[in-house]
Write a protein that holds these residues in place. Structure first.
Motif: not given
Length: 225
Positions: A106-109, A113-121, A175-186
């Motif tokens: 359910l991650g927002a980014f 990011q969701r795949a990384a956190n799921t694998m971590l869990a 900073p306004s590039d939402t897609a790039a920000l999501e990938q960076a956080i992932g």
């Protein structure tokens, strides 16, 4: 303080970093106010915030007991304390990991990011349960190695902010590039636990080699007897 009781600088540093992280990350969740959450909450999913808080509060217990588990003097001189802190670690880590497993998709980014956190869990749960089973079977060398992996995955949350900041600076010029920000956080989320796990594996290989190097051959032991 003697050499046997001295707390080594890396452990002191880890303890200080853990305390600083908890002092920063924990307070917004103590009042149980979703508006203060540092993680974007899902208003359309009623269980998201309760499970997030459960994960964070139990994760606090996990981090504190993990630092105690890594203290060699405590393990050697007070094995009962070591065992009980280990039981507390496992008792908190399993429900914290299960909560993370539900919250991660359910991650927002974004999907990365969701795949990384799921694998971590999944890996955190797997290494923790395996470490506990090894202890119950009295296979203590294997228990120690699996718990080192569990600790490495657990402490990924502490370095996550660092990696996501680095990746954001490196890969998001706008900073306004939402897609790039999501990938960076992932990418930062993947690095936060993959790098920890690689360091843990390197350390385990190093200590195995050191133990093998200093082990007395059976023939020499027989001669000495």
């Amino acid at each position: 303080m003697t050499a046997s009781t001295r707390i080594r600088p890396p452990l002191v540093g880890l303890g200080l970093v853990t305390v600083a992280f908890l002092a920063y990350a924990l307070p917004p969740y103590l009042g149980l106010d979703p508006a203060r959450s540092r993680v974007p909450t899902r208003a359309d999913t009623w269980f998201h915030y309760p499970l997030l808080v459960t994960h964070i509060l139990l994760g606090t217990v996990v981090l504190v007991t993990a630092v105690l588990q890594l203290w060699p003097w405590l393990r050697r001189q007070h094995p009962r304390v070591h065992r009980w802190s280990g039981r507390i670690y496992v008792s908190a880590a399993i429900p914290a990991g299960l909560a993370a497993l539900v919250v991660a998709p359910l991650g927002a980014f974004g999907l990365n990011q969701r795949a990384a956190n799921t694998m971590l869990a999944l890996l955190w749960l797997g290494t923790t349960v395996t470490g506990y089973v090894m202890a119950r079977r009295r296979r203590y060398p294997q228990h120690r190695e699996w718990m080192v992996r569990s600790f490495a995955l657990c402490f990924s949350i502490v370095v996550n902010r660092l990696w996501t900041t680095v990746c954001t600076i490196a890969f998001v010029p706008d900073p306004s590039d939402t897609a790039a920000l999501e990938q960076a956080i992932g990418v930062g989320t993947w690095l936060s636990w993959v790098v920890n796990l690689l360091i843990a594996e390197w350390w385990l290989q190093h200590t195995r080699h050191r133990r093998t190097k200093h082990r007395v051959p059976p023939r020499e032991m027989a001669a000495a007897a």
